[in-house]
Design an enzyme around this catalytic site. Structure first.
Site, mmCIF file in Angstrom:
data_model
loop_
_atom_site.group_PDB
_atom_site.id
_atom_site.type_symbol
_atom_site.label_atom_id
_atom_site.label_comp_id
_atom_site.label_asym_id
_atom_site.label_seq_id
_atom_site.Cartn_x
_atom_site.Cartn_y
_atom_site.Cartn_z
ATOM 1 N N LYS A 124 0.839 -1.206 0.000
ATOM 2 C CA LYS A 124 0.000 0.000 0.000
ATOM 3 C C LYS A 124 0.873 1.255 0.000
ATOM 4 O O LYS A 124 0.611 2.223 -0.729
ATOM 5 C CB LYS A 124 -0.919 -0.003 1.233
ATOM 6 N N LYS A 216 -3.926 -11.633 -9.854
ATOM 7 C CA LYS A 216 -4.888 -12.488 -9.184
ATOM 8 C C LYS A 216 -6.311 -12.046 -9.533
ATOM 9 O O LYS A 216 -6.592 -10.847 -9.655
ATOM 10 C CB LYS A 216 -4.671 -12.404 -7.665
ATOM 11 N N LYS A 219 -12.305 -9.171 -6.945
ATOM 12 C CA LYS A 219 -13.624 -8.523 -6.967
ATOM 13 C C LYS A 219 -13.491 -7.046 -7.320
ATOM 14 O O LYS A 219 -14.439 -6.443 -7.838
ATOM 15 C CB LYS A 219 -14.294 -8.630 -5.589
#
Length: 659
Positions: A124, A216, A219
């Site tokens: 992050k 990957k 969602k």
């Protein structure tokens, strides 16, 4: 029993999933399918908890209405995939407040430096060019404390349920290592409270994006075509697979480095069909990509059909998901609160003891009686609510069941004829305590109506039948209801009972007698009513300090004491009779003292024995419950300090005959 070793923890599995929208096949093949399989692999004694971690979802902004909807949808899809509420606990994280309570406690011992080295936090940070450390994070960066600290909440999730195993993928290993580190640090400071959770590596597949096969499946991908959602209809599944990124190389091979897209389709097909990758490649090595995409599509549609069908049925079952989640929260709360709660086990025995005053009747004395009913009731001391009750009949081996005993206890021979042994009853109690109390880190003690049952009757009968009692029974922590009544009466001197029987207490206090009386289970439940009554007054000394025979034993060992206490002695016992009694055990006291009553006129039936060595005194403790004449004697640890304090009321026993 907060000092339980790791080996004593009940096998327990915990895992969580965020309610951030409909799961895709990556979630299903990588996680949910493995969760379902775990239900079949573990034994009936193992505990499985699957948590919808809505608190974790708050690390990024959420629409409250959508989040509420997603939690319900996630519960539905978990059950549609095969998570059985009868085998696993399904619940919403935020409904169990202990998650955040424990998280704060763990925050206070977790090092910030270790959190800042977490791979996901560093990823992050890397997204922001001007952020090199925590101090550089500004208001506009979008980085919040939750993103840094959520691994502590994750550790609390796992440790709260004393999970011994956690299903993980590669990206979560570091977080479980942190949970283990925190558990170890906590245990070092406060005792062995938590097991160190073990990784449970399941044969999960890492499913990649259909559009970007080096990433990957996610969602959060802005393109819905990058994933197959579990509720996608067959036509949409076919369209997404058909349009998925591939290459122009002929044939089907598995090479994640040079052919990531085709390899991803092979992985999906292998996971859906449970076929090894090598077998899939061998079977389709000469196929073109279009044909293989059709094969993958058909396999996915076939795999997802029963899930989608069950999902639609569950959606139409009014309030079903709410009931499942409510039951799950109730069970999760029971386990979570058990980490800090204390339990009271109200125990009662019925025995073959015969109180028939008719001298012509067959007599079974209290000292030779055998337990014929072993009953206990478990009470949550924070609410005084009954959480479990059990009664087990025991077939007597050496004493008869007289008609008067049947009349007294309501226990007939037909109830005992096929009953188990005393050992069976003790094992049943121990299994419950180990599975639902010790393994959850709860403290517990017993309560009985008079000390005879736990301090004399059970040790005597267990010894005579060569039964090794669990340490908490051999040296118990207990409340004596009669003794607690005496403490209560100090605050209420105007209340005087004719007797201290359960019936008399209930009559005077206007409490319900659970009948018929003289049933072990009914008497235990009646005692619970009396306990609630005494506790309702909030006296500082009533049901506060239990008798701790284990602490007495440990102090006895620590002091290397040579003094033992005797209770239940015949009032006319002589020194020679006592010496002969001890000689039968192979020891001989150097000094014997009796305790005189306050009027100094007669002995109280209690006394002390002093021995030459601590080892001799320890050996005498094995005599607890042995009879002297027709009396069962209680033998317990004592101290020279007690002798010093009691000096003024001690007297020698009468010498008596040497015969």
């Amino acid at each position: 029993m907060s000092n339980a070793k790791e080996s004593s923890f009940t096998p327990s599995i915990f895992s969580g999933i965020q309610p951030t929208g409909m799961p895709h096949i990556g979630n299903y093949l990588g996680t949910l399918k493995q969760w379902v399989a775990l239900q079949k692999d573990v034994s009936a004694s193992d505990r499985i908890l699957y948590c919808i971690v809505d608190l974790h979802a708050l690390t990024i902004p959420q629409d409250p209405v959508k989040l509420f909807h997603n939690k319900r949808e996630m519960a539905l899809i978990l059950m549609a995939c095969g998570i059985d509420p009868q085998k696993s606990v399904i619940f919403v994280q935020s409904k169990v407040t202990a998650h955040t309570e424990l998280s704060w406690i763990l925050n206070c011992i977790a090092p910030v430096g270790q959190l800042s080295r977490m791979t996901q936090w560093k990823a992050k940070i890397a997204q922001y060019k001007n952020v090199q450390s925590i101090e550089d994070i500004g208001v506009s960066s979008g980085l919040c404390l939750g993103l840094l600290a959520y691994p502590i909440l994750q550790a609390a999730d796992v440790l709260l349920y004393k999970a011994t195993q956690v299903p993980v993928g590669d990206d979560q290993v570091q977080h479980i290592e942190l949970a283990r580190d925190i558990a170890h640090k906590f245990n070092s400071q406060f005792g062995e409270i938590f097991p160190l959770p073990q990784f449970l590596f399941t044969p999960a597949k890492r499913i990649l994006s259909l559009r970007h096969p080096t990433q990957k499946m996610s969602k959060s991908d802005p393109s819905d075509s990058a994933r197959i959602n579990l509720n996608d209809p067959p036509t949409l599944i076919a369209s997404k697979i058909k349009k998925s990124t591939t290459d122009s190389i002929r044939g089907i091979t598995y090479d994640p480095e040079s052919r990531p897209a085709v390899s991803n389709l092979v992985t999906i097909y292998s996971a859906v069909t449970n076929l090894p990758v090598e077998q899939v490649v061998e079977e389709y090595k000469n196929s073109d990509i279009s044909t293989f995409k059709t094969v993958v599509t058909d396999a996915l549609i076939h795999e997802l059909y029963p899930i989608q069908n069950t999902y639609e049925k569950l959606k139409n079952e009014k309030n079903y998901v709410e009931q499942v989640l409510e039951q799950g929260v109730h069970r999760a709360n029971e386990i979570a609160q058990g980490t800090m709660e204390q339990v009271l086990i109200v125990i009662d025995f019925e025995a073959t003891c015969d109180e028939n005053p008719n001298p012509q009747a067959l007599q079974v004395t209290k000292e030779t009686a055998e337990i014929i009913e072993f009953a206990w009731v478990v009470v949550d001391t924070s609410t005084l609510e009954v959480v479990y009750q059990h009664s087990q009949y025991v077939k007597p081996e050496n004493t008869t069941l007289t008609p008067f005993c049947t009349q007294l206890t309501n226990i007939t021979w037909d109830k005992l004829e096929n009953a188990g042994t005393l050992k069976d009853a003790i094992i049943a109690l121990d299994n419950y305590i180990q599975s639902y109390i010790v393994s959850q880190g709860k403290n517990f003690c017993f309560c009985t109506h008079g000390a005879w049952d736990l301090r004399i009757q059970l040790p005597r009968e267990a010894r005579d039948k060569h039964i090794e009692l669990p340490s908490y029974l051999a040296h118990c922590r207990m409340f004596d209801l009669k003794q607690e009544y005496q403490r209560w009466q100090v605050h209420h001197p105007d209340v005087v009972l004719k007797s201290q029987s359960l019936g008399e207490m209930c009559s005077v206090f206007d409490l319900q007698v659970v009948g018929p009386q003289h049933s072990g289970l009914n008497d235990s439940l009646t005692m619970v009513n009396i306990i609630r009554y005494f506790c309702s007054f909030g006296h500082h000394d009533v049901f506060v300090n239990p008798i701790d025979t284990n602490a007495d034993l440990n102090q006895f060992k620590k002091e290397q004491s040579k003094v033992i206490h005797l209770a239940g002695l015949p009032h006319d016992v002589t020194q020679h009779e006592l010496e002969a009694w001890f000689s039968g055990q192979g020891v001989r006291p150097t000094t014997l003292w009796m305790i005189r009553t306050l009027d100094q006129q007669k002995p109280s039936g209690t006394g002390f024995g002093i021995f030459a060595t601590h080892e001799d005194a320890m050996a005498c403790l094995e005599m607890n419950g042995r009879t002297l004449g027709d009396r069962a004697i209680e033998v317990s640890p004592s101290s020279e300090r007690v002798i010093e304090v009691a000096g003024t009321i001690l007297a020698p026993f009468p010498v008596g005959s040497c015969e």
